[in-house]
Design an enzyme around this catalytic site. Sequence first.
Site, PDB file in Angstrom:
ATOM      1  N   LYS A 115     -13.997 -56.678  14.808  1.00 26.71           N
ATOM      2  CA  LYS A 115     -14.701 -57.703  15.912  1.00 26.71           C
ATOM      3  C   LYS A 115     -15.941 -56.809  16.412  1.00 26.71           C
ATOM      4  O   LYS A 115     -16.918 -57.397  16.820  1.00 26.71           O
ATOM      5  CB  LYS A 115     -13.649 -57.624  17.399  1.00 26.71           C
ATOM      6  CG  LYS A 115     -12.757 -58.645  16.991  1.00 26.71           C
ATOM      7  CD  LYS A 115     -11.968 -59.096  18.281  1.00 26.71           C
ATOM      8  CE  LYS A 115     -11.245 -60.252  17.970  1.00 26.71           C
ATOM      9  NZ  LYS A 115     -10.291 -60.570  19.138  1.00 26.71           N
ATOM     10  N   LYS A 197      -8.736 -63.755   6.126  1.00 23.12           N
ATOM     11  CA  LYS A 197      -7.500 -64.397   6.943  1.00 23.12           C
ATOM     12  C   LYS A 197      -8.025 -65.863   7.646  1.00 23.12           C
ATOM     13  O   LYS A 197      -9.166 -65.961   7.924  1.00 23.12           O
ATOM     14  CB  LYS A 197      -6.936 -63.466   7.807  1.00 23.12           C
ATOM     15  CG  LYS A 197      -6.279 -63.925   9.396  1.00 23.12           C
ATOM     16  CD  LYS A 197      -6.159 -62.726  10.048  1.00 23.12           C
ATOM     17  CE  LYS A 197      -7.161 -62.793  11.374  1.00 23.12           C
ATOM     18  NZ  LYS A 197      -6.850 -62.290  12.500  1.00 23.12           N
ATOM     19  N   LYS A 200      -8.913 -68.869  13.997  1.00 19.91           N
ATOM     20  CA  LYS A 200      -9.068 -69.598  15.170  1.00 19.91           C
ATOM     21  C   LYS A 200     -10.678 -69.582  15.498  1.00 19.91           C
ATOM     22  O   LYS A 200     -11.135 -70.740  15.666  1.00 19.91           O
ATOM     23  CB  LYS A 200      -8.676 -69.057  16.562  1.00 19.91           C
ATOM     24  CG  LYS A 200      -7.318 -69.722  16.810  1.00 19.91           C
ATOM     25  CD  LYS A 200      -6.776 -69.421  18.272  1.00 19.91           C
ATOM     26  CE  LYS A 200      -5.712 -68.588  18.554  1.00 19.91           C
ATOM     27  NZ  LYS A 200      -5.713 -67.018  18.860  1.00 19.91           N
TER      28      LYS A 200
HETATM   29  P1  TYM Z   1      -3.931 -64.086  17.977  1.00 20.11           P
HETATM   30  O1  TYM Z   1      -3.950 -65.048  19.345  1.00 20.11           O
HETATM   31  O2  TYM Z   1      -4.916 -64.140  17.078  1.00 20.11           O
HETATM   32  O3  TYM Z   1      -2.793 -64.844  17.018  1.00 20.11           O
HETATM   33  C1  TYM Z   1      -1.352 -65.426  17.578  1.00 20.11           C
HETATM   34  C2  TYM Z   1      -0.255 -65.153  16.592  1.00 20.11           C
HETATM   35  O4  TYM Z   1      -0.648 -65.592  15.502  1.00 20.11           O
HETATM   36  C3  TYM Z   1      -0.869 -64.598  14.401  1.00 20.11           C
HETATM   37  N1  TYM Z   1      -1.706 -65.066  13.252  1.00 20.11           N
HETATM   38  C4  TYM Z   1      -1.450 -65.544  11.843  1.00 20.11           C
HETATM   39  N2  TYM Z   1      -0.353 -65.521  11.242  1.00 20.11           N
HETATM   40  C5  TYM Z   1      -0.465 -65.604  10.206  1.00 20.11           C
HETATM   41  N3  TYM Z   1      -1.491 -65.900   9.229  1.00 20.11           N
HETATM   42  C6  TYM Z   1      -2.697 -65.760  10.020  1.00 20.11           C
HETATM   43  N4  TYM Z   1      -4.022 -66.397   9.535  1.00 20.11           N
HETATM   44  C7  TYM Z   1      -2.912 -65.532  11.324  1.00 20.11           C
HETATM   45  N5  TYM Z   1      -3.639 -65.510  12.303  1.00 20.11           N
HETATM   46  C8  TYM Z   1      -3.098 -65.096  13.547  1.00 20.11           C
HETATM   47  C9  TYM Z   1      -0.997 -63.394  14.929  1.00 20.11           C
HETATM   48  O5  TYM Z   1      -0.557 -62.410  14.146  1.00 20.11           O
HETATM   49  C10 TYM Z   1      -0.266 -63.607  16.083  1.00 20.11           C
HETATM   50  O6  TYM Z   1       1.035 -63.217  16.121  1.00 20.11           O
HETATM   51  N6  TYM Z   1      -3.330 -59.641  20.037  1.00 20.11           N
HETATM   52  C11 TYM Z   1      -2.575 -60.939  19.490  1.00 20.11           C
HETATM   53  C12 TYM Z   1      -1.957 -61.603  20.956  1.00 20.11           C
HETATM   54  C13 TYM Z   1      -1.121 -60.734  21.776  1.00 20.11           C
HETATM   55  C14 TYM Z   1       0.086 -60.460  21.500  1.00 20.11           C
HETATM   56  C15 TYM Z   1       0.570 -59.516  22.706  1.00 20.11           C
HETATM   57  C16 TYM Z   1       0.936 -60.530  20.352  1.00 20.11           C
HETATM   58  C17 TYM Z   1      -1.576 -60.094  22.884  1.00 20.11           C
HETATM   59  N7  TYM Z   1      -0.367 -59.375  23.477  1.00 20.11           N
HETATM   60  C18 TYM Z   1       1.813 -58.995  22.624  1.00 20.11           C
HETATM   61  C19 TYM Z   1       2.278 -60.120  20.548  1.00 20.11           C
HETATM   62  C20 TYM Z   1       2.733 -59.235  21.458  1.00 20.11           C
HETATM   63  C21 TYM Z   1      -3.544 -61.840  19.437  1.00 20.11           C
HETATM   64  O7  TYM Z   1      -4.960 -61.866  19.433  1.00 20.11           O
HETATM   65  O8  TYM Z   1      -2.984 -62.794  18.673  1.00 20.11           O
END
Ligand code: TYM
Length: 332
Positions: A115, A197, A200
């Site tokens: 990032k 990857k 979003k």
């Molecule tokens: P975020 O919002 O980027 O993504 C949400 C969840 O989706 C999974 N993910 C993926 N899985 C497979 N392939 C992909 N291309 C892919 N892109 C995203 C992420 O691994 C995630 O599980 N930091 C976290 C949010 C968060 C969180 C937490 C998660 C904040 N606090 C506590 C678990 C526990 C995030 O940015 O996810």
Amino acid sequence: MTSEKKRVFSGIQPTGTFTIGNYIGAVRNWPKLQDDYDCLYSVVDLHAITVRQNPADLRRRTRETAALLLACGVDPEKSILFVQSHVPAHTQLSWVLGCFCPFGDLTRMHQFKEKSAKHPEDINGGLLTYPILMAADILLYNADLVPIGNDQKQHLELARNIAQRFNGVYSETFVVPDGYIPKTGARVMSLQEPEKKMSKSDTNANAVVRVLDDPDSIVRKFKRAVTDSDGCVRASADKPGVTNLMSIYSAFTDKSFEEIEREFDGVGYGAFKEAVAQSVVDGLRPIQTEYARILADKKYLDGVLKTGAERADRIAQRILSKVYRKVGFVQL
Ligand code: TYM
């Protein structure tokens, strides 16, 4: 929430309609855990502002993300669904945990490096301390299990280290959480650059399939998906595009890689891509219908989030107050 069940926590950022990567890697598993665990699921808006957000968009996307989670099967009668900024204990615990996290551990995080490279004009403190807040999210509820995709593994490891360090200094306080990461689909890749990857925030619309995309766009995006020139549907490290499509197909049909290879033996990529697209269209249709219904009922949605925040807050207060006592803050 009954106390005998183990606890689950996970979160998702409201930074745009989530993708089939988010869905397959994480969100799809959330409803599956609701009967056997006490689950808390959060729309993590505090995390989202580490990258500049338009306030009106953030507000809208926060509600949309919550509605989409409900449409995906998160049941507010079984799980606690809430918005992170509605429970102040997340930021309060985050400060304490930050004092138990070496600076070097933060600068090593892949996501911080990525990032920072992507937003060189705004490498802010929140971007660096992001994983501490994530550790607070999880440890605040003594979660046993965290359903996430592969890209969050390193952050979870950091949360485990912080928990162990704190427990070592002050005696057993936090549960050391485990990840719940699917065998296939933990890292869904971009349809255009399959070594990257699916994200979003990708600006190339063809690279990303979003959960609310209409059937025609889904078919078109899979048709254009980058593969290779040998025309053989087989999973292998040197065929990232095809392997990625196989993972997606496997996630939506429950077929194994061997079954998929047999199904498309000698068939070629055209028919294969069509079948993948159709499985995604069929899998997303009920979610899309349900989403439209839920989003139209703002009163219901806000009611769910309000109750969720109150229930989460009650649990969070207990753990926060224990932590404050252990570190030596005066309690009146
Ligand atoms: P975020 O919002 O980027 O993504 C949400 C969840 O989706 C999974 N993910 C993926 N899985 C497979 N392939 C992909 N291309 C892919 N892109 C995203 C992420 O691994 C995630 O599980 N930091 C976290 C949010 C968060 C969180 C937490 C998660 C904040 N606090 C506590 C678990 C526990 C995030 O940015 O996810």
